[in-house]
Design a protein around this motif. Structure first.
Motif, PDB file in Angstrom:
ATOM      1  N   ARG A  91      81.980  62.941  52.459  1.00 18.70           N
ATOM      2  CA  ARG A  91      81.953  63.797  53.652  1.00 18.70           C
ATOM      3  C   ARG A  91      80.670  63.584  54.444  1.00 18.70           C
ATOM      4  O   ARG A  91      80.678  63.597  55.681  1.00 18.70           O
ATOM      5  CB  ARG A  91      82.132  65.263  53.247  1.00 18.70           C
ATOM      6  N   GLU A  92      79.580  63.357  53.734  1.00 23.44           N
ATOM      7  CA  GLU A  92      78.332  63.035  54.432  1.00 23.44           C
ATOM      8  C   GLU A  92      78.453  61.698  55.157  1.00 23.44           C
ATOM      9  O   GLU A  92      77.994  61.546  56.295  1.00 23.44           O
ATOM     10  CB  GLU A  92      77.182  62.978  53.433  1.00 23.44           C
ATOM     11  N   ARG A  93      79.060  60.717  54.500  1.00 18.90           N
ATOM     12  CA  ARG A  93      79.215  59.390  55.099  1.00 18.90           C
ATOM     13  C   ARG A  93      80.109  59.448  56.335  1.00 18.90           C
ATOM     14  O   ARG A  93      79.834  58.790  57.348  1.00 18.90           O
ATOM     15  CB  ARG A  93      79.776  58.427  54.049  1.00 18.90           C
ATOM     16  N   LEU A  94      81.170  60.221  56.282  1.00 16.40           N
ATOM     17  CA  LEU A  94      82.055  60.359  57.443  1.00 16.40           C
ATOM     18  C   LEU A  94      81.284  60.900  58.640  1.00 16.40           C
ATOM     19  O   LEU A  94      81.429  60.406  59.768  1.00 16.40           O
ATOM     20  CB  LEU A  94      83.226  61.279  57.110  1.00 16.40           C
ATOM     21  N   ALA A  95      80.445  61.903  58.395  1.00 19.19           N
ATOM     22  CA  ALA A  95      79.656  62.477  59.487  1.00 19.19           C
ATOM     23  C   ALA A  95      78.657  61.467  60.023  1.00 19.19           C
ATOM     24  O   ALA A  95      78.471  61.334  61.243  1.00 19.19           O
ATOM     25  CB  ALA A  95      78.936  63.741  58.995  1.00 19.19           C
ATOM     26  N   GLU A  96      78.016  60.723  59.124  1.00 23.40           N
ATOM     27  CA  GLU A  96      77.008  59.739  59.531  1.00 23.40           C
ATOM     28  C   GLU A  96      77.609  58.608  60.360  1.00 23.40           C
ATOM     29  O   GLU A  96      76.957  58.087  61.276  1.00 23.40           O
ATOM     30  CB  GLU A  96      76.332  59.153  58.298  1.00 23.40           C
ATOM     31  N   THR A  97      78.820  58.216  60.032  1.00 23.32           N
ATOM     32  CA  THR A  97      79.429  57.058  60.694  1.00 23.32           C
ATOM     33  C   THR A  97      80.336  57.439  61.858  1.00 23.32           C
ATOM     34  O   THR A  97      80.941  56.579  62.489  1.00 23.32           O
ATOM     35  CB  THR A  97      80.235  56.222  59.679  1.00 23.32           C
ATOM     36  N   GLY A  98      80.427  58.721  62.141  1.00 17.83           N
ATOM     37  CA  GLY A  98      81.186  59.160  63.310  1.00 17.83           C
ATOM     38  C   GLY A  98      82.685  59.114  63.149  1.00 17.83           C
ATOM     39  O   GLY A  98      83.417  59.026  64.143  1.00 17.83           O
ATOM     40  N   LEU A 144      89.101  51.250  59.994  1.00 15.90           N
ATOM     41  CA  LEU A 144      87.918  52.035  59.626  1.00 15.90           C
ATOM     42  C   LEU A 144      87.199  51.480  58.398  1.00 15.90           C
ATOM     43  O   LEU A 144      86.179  52.037  57.975  1.00 15.90           O
ATOM     44  CB  LEU A 144      88.317  53.491  59.349  1.00 15.90           C
ATOM     45  N   ALA A 145      87.718  50.411  57.823  1.00 18.60           N
ATOM     46  CA  ALA A 145      87.169  49.903  56.559  1.00 18.60           C
ATOM     47  C   ALA A 145      85.704  49.524  56.677  1.00 18.60           C
ATOM     48  O   ALA A 145      84.895  49.841  55.797  1.00 18.60           O
ATOM     49  CB  ALA A 145      87.987  48.699  56.083  1.00 18.60           C
ATOM     50  N   ARG A 146      85.325  48.860  57.729  1.00 16.06           N
ATOM     51  CA  ARG A 146      83.934  48.460  57.909  1.00 16.06           C
ATOM     52  C   ARG A 146      83.072  49.651  58.335  1.00 16.06           C
ATOM     53  O   ARG A 146      81.956  49.824  57.853  1.00 16.06           O
ATOM     54  CB  ARG A 146      83.848  47.340  58.944  1.00 16.06           C
ATOM     55  N   GLN A 147      83.614  50.481  59.205  1.00 14.79           N
ATOM     56  CA  GLN A 147      82.826  51.599  59.730  1.00 14.79           C
ATOM     57  C   GLN A 147      82.396  52.556  58.630  1.00 14.79           C
ATOM     58  O   GLN A 147      81.249  53.022  58.615  1.00 14.79           O
ATOM     59  CB  GLN A 147      83.651  52.347  60.782  1.00 14.79           C
ATOM     60  N   ILE A 148      83.270  52.862  57.687  1.00 14.09           N
ATOM     61  CA  ILE A 148      82.944  53.854  56.675  1.00 14.09           C
ATOM     62  C   ILE A 148      81.861  53.376  55.708  1.00 14.09           C
ATOM     63  O   ILE A 148      81.195  54.179  55.058  1.00 14.09           O
ATOM     64  CB  ILE A 148      84.220  54.289  55.898  1.00 14.09           C
ATOM     65  N   LEU A 149      81.634  52.066  55.648  1.00  8.55           N
ATOM     66  CA  LEU A 149      80.583  51.542  54.779  1.00  8.55           C
ATOM     67  C   LEU A 149      79.187  51.833  55.330  1.00  8.55           C
ATOM     68  O   LEU A 149      78.200  51.776  54.597  1.00  8.55           O
ATOM     69  CB  LEU A 149      80.747  50.032  54.599  1.00  8.55           C
ATOM     70  N   GLY A 150      79.099  52.094  56.615  1.00 10.98           N
ATOM     71  CA  GLY A 150      77.807  52.427  57.205  1.00 10.98           C
ATOM     72  C   GLY A 150      76.789  51.306  57.136  1.00 10.98           C
ATOM     73  O   GLY A 150      75.591  51.559  57.045  1.00 10.98           O
ATOM     74  N   GLY A 151      77.263  50.066  57.146  1.00  8.86           N
ATOM     75  CA  GLY A 151      76.346  48.932  57.125  1.00  8.86           C
ATOM     76  C   GLY A 151      75.933  48.476  55.746  1.00  8.86           C
ATOM     77  O   GLY A 151      75.258  47.451  55.602  1.00  8.86           O
ATOM     78  N   GLU A 152      76.322  49.199  54.689  1.00 15.73           N
ATOM     79  CA  GLU A 152      75.958  48.794  53.333  1.00 15.73           C
ATOM     80  C   GLU A 152      76.888  47.696  52.825  1.00 15.73           C
ATOM     81  O   GLU A 152      78.021  47.567  53.261  1.00 15.73           O
ATOM     82  CB  GLU A 152      76.024  49.995  52.387  1.00 15.73           C
ATOM     83  N   GLU A 153      76.387  46.935  51.887  1.00 17.77           N
ATOM     84  CA  GLU A 153      77.165  45.888  51.229  1.00 17.77           C
ATOM     85  C   GLU A 153      77.053  46.082  49.718  1.00 17.77           C
ATOM     86  O   GLU A 153      76.072  46.669  49.232  1.00 17.77           O
ATOM     87  CB  GLU A 153      76.638  44.488  51.610  1.00 17.77           C
ATOM     88  N   PRO A 154      78.035  45.580  48.947  1.00 23.39           N
ATOM     89  CA  PRO A 154      77.929  45.687  47.492  1.00 23.39           C
ATOM     90  C   PRO A 154      76.653  45.013  46.995  1.00 23.39           C
ATOM     91  O   PRO A 154      76.269  43.955  47.502  1.00 23.39           O
ATOM     92  CB  PRO A 154      79.169  44.947  46.986  1.00 23.39           C
ATOM     93  N   PRO A 155      75.956  45.601  46.026  1.00 27.17           N
ATOM     94  CA  PRO A 155      74.709  45.015  45.542  1.00 27.17           C
ATOM     95  C   PRO A 155      74.906  43.723  44.785  1.00 27.17           C
ATOM     96  O   PRO A 155      73.967  42.941  44.656  1.00 27.17           O
ATOM     97  CB  PRO A 155      74.159  46.117  44.619  1.00 27.17           C
ATOM     98  N   ASP A 156      76.096  43.464  44.293  1.00 32.32           N
ATOM     99  CA  ASP A 156      76.363  42.271  43.497  1.00 32.32           C
ATOM    100  C   ASP A 156      77.422  41.428  44.188  1.00 32.32           C
ATOM    101  O   ASP A 156      78.579  41.840  44.283  1.00 32.32           O
ATOM    102  CB  ASP A 156      76.839  42.682  42.102  1.00 32.32           C
ATOM    103  N   PRO A 157      77.090  40.242  44.705  1.00 31.30           N
ATOM    104  CA  PRO A 157      78.065  39.433  45.422  1.00 31.30           C
ATOM    105  C   PRO A 157      79.223  38.964  44.551  1.00 31.30           C
ATOM    106  O   PRO A 157      80.266  38.553  45.068  1.00 31.30           O
ATOM    107  CB  PRO A 157      77.239  38.231  45.922  1.00 31.30           C
ATOM    108  N   SER A 158      79.079  39.008  43.223  1.00 33.77           N
ATOM    109  CA  SER A 158      80.171  38.583  42.350  1.00 33.77           C
ATOM    110  C   SER A 158      81.375  39.506  42.472  1.00 33.77           C
ATOM    111  O   SER A 158      82.478  39.169  42.035  1.00 33.77           O
ATOM    112  CB  SER A 158      79.703  38.541  40.891  1.00 33.77           C
ATOM    113  N   TRP A 159      81.170  40.702  43.062  1.00 35.20           N
ATOM    114  CA  TRP A 159      82.278  41.629  43.261  1.00 35.20           C
ATOM    115  C   TRP A 159      83.332  41.030  44.191  1.00 35.20           C
ATOM    116  O   TRP A 159      84.536  41.295  44.052  1.00 35.20           O
ATOM    117  CB  TRP A 159      81.718  42.931  43.848  1.00 35.20           C
ATOM    118  N   ASP A 160      82.927  40.232  45.161  1.00 29.12           N
ATOM    119  CA  ASP A 160      83.865  39.701  46.155  1.00 29.12           C
ATOM    120  C   ASP A 160      84.537  38.439  45.635  1.00 29.12           C
ATOM    121  O   ASP A 160      84.077  37.323  45.851  1.00 29.12           O
ATOM    122  CB  ASP A 160      83.141  39.421  47.476  1.00 29.12           C
TER     123      ASP A 160
END
Length: 270
Positions: free
Chosen positions: A113-120, A33-49
């Motif tokens: 909780r909103e994100r869980l509902a949005e991502t099914g 579920l790691a990718r699904q819960i993100l809802g398509g968003e990515e960290p704004p700063d690539p240095s995080w990865d």
């Protein structure tokens, strides 16, 4: 933490869990579920990865959930996810007869909780949400209000939170856990920056700058010896603390090496 928004460090950690599913081989920790819960968003700063950080986050979750499985086998049926962020354990929990309490800053919990509902992603009936500010609220009172039974064994997952809290908040939270019969916790912590291997210090500096920039600065770190002494004082009788050497040998299949490193994962049980 910014008022009315989810924790950005919690979001970054979730993004790294998702990246681990796709980028690292062999995979240390599986989270469908790691990718699904993100809802398509990515960290704004690539240095995080950062590869080291991504692997450490995978290791801490693998270690924690392996430890949890052992606790459930012994009879523990209450699971508390402290600082739940975008953690997905409650929604892929392989132990249906457990009760899971997700504890987090109220803004993060509401947004999740909103994100869980949005991502099914379905919320099981055995999940309860508990809003807590670790620096100000009584964790024991908030848990009790949600139905937690402090007279029964419980396992606490506390990932990615301790490095941001004051010493007083850490001690208070551990005190609550220590008061639970057969209370057990897994959490990660960082040692002072001068304990970092030279080659890892630029990554740590980048991370510290990034999290400070989103309003969630890291604390200075704690020495392992001082932390272990506090755990003993609070009543924890069993402690397993793994650092860079153990992580390399146990999870990465590499020689332990000669540098200890600054990031640790610790399991403590009363």
């Amino acid at each position: 933490m910014r008022e009315g928004e989810p924790s950005r460090t919690a979001f970054g950690a979730a993004a790294l869990r998702a990246a681990h599913q796709e980028s690292d081989e062999p995979r240390i920790f599986t989270d469908p579920l790691a990718r699904q819960i993100l809802g398509g968003e990515e960290p704004p700063d690539p240095s995080w990865d950062q590869p080291r950080l991504r692997l450490f986050i995978a290791v801490r979750h693998r270690f924690a959930e392996d430890s949890l499985a052992a606790a459930v086998a012994r009879g523990t049926r209450q699971v508390v996810v402290l600082g739940a962020g975008l953690d997905t354990f409650a929604y892929r929990n392989p132990f249906p007869d457990t009760r899971v309490f997700e504890v987090d800053f109220p803004a993060t919990g509401a947004w999740k909780r909103e994100r869980l509902a949005e991502t099914g992603i379905a919320v099981p009936d055995n999940v309860a949400y508990v809003g807590v500010d670790f620096e100000r609220d009584s964790l024991a009172e908030r848990l009790a209000e949600a139905g937690f039974d402090a007279t029964r064994p419980a396992f606490f997952l506390w990932m990615g939170v301790v490095p941001y809290l004051s010493d007083e908040a850490v001690r208070a939270t551990l005190g609550v856990i220590a008061a639970v019969p057969d209370g057990e916790v897994v959490f990660d912590y960082i040692r002072p920056v001068d304990r970092s291997p030279e080659r890892a210090r630029p990554d740590r500096a980048t991370l510290m700058s990034h999290v400070a920039g989103v309003g969630e600065p890291l604390r200075a770190g704690v020495e392992s010896e001082a932390l272990h002494a506090m755990l003993a004082e609070l009543g924890f009788t069993e402690v397993e603390d793994i650092g860079r050497r153990e992580i390399r040998a146990r999870y990465l299949g590499l020689p332990p090496g000669d540098a200890e490193g600054d990031a640790h994962v610790l399991r403590a049980r009363t």
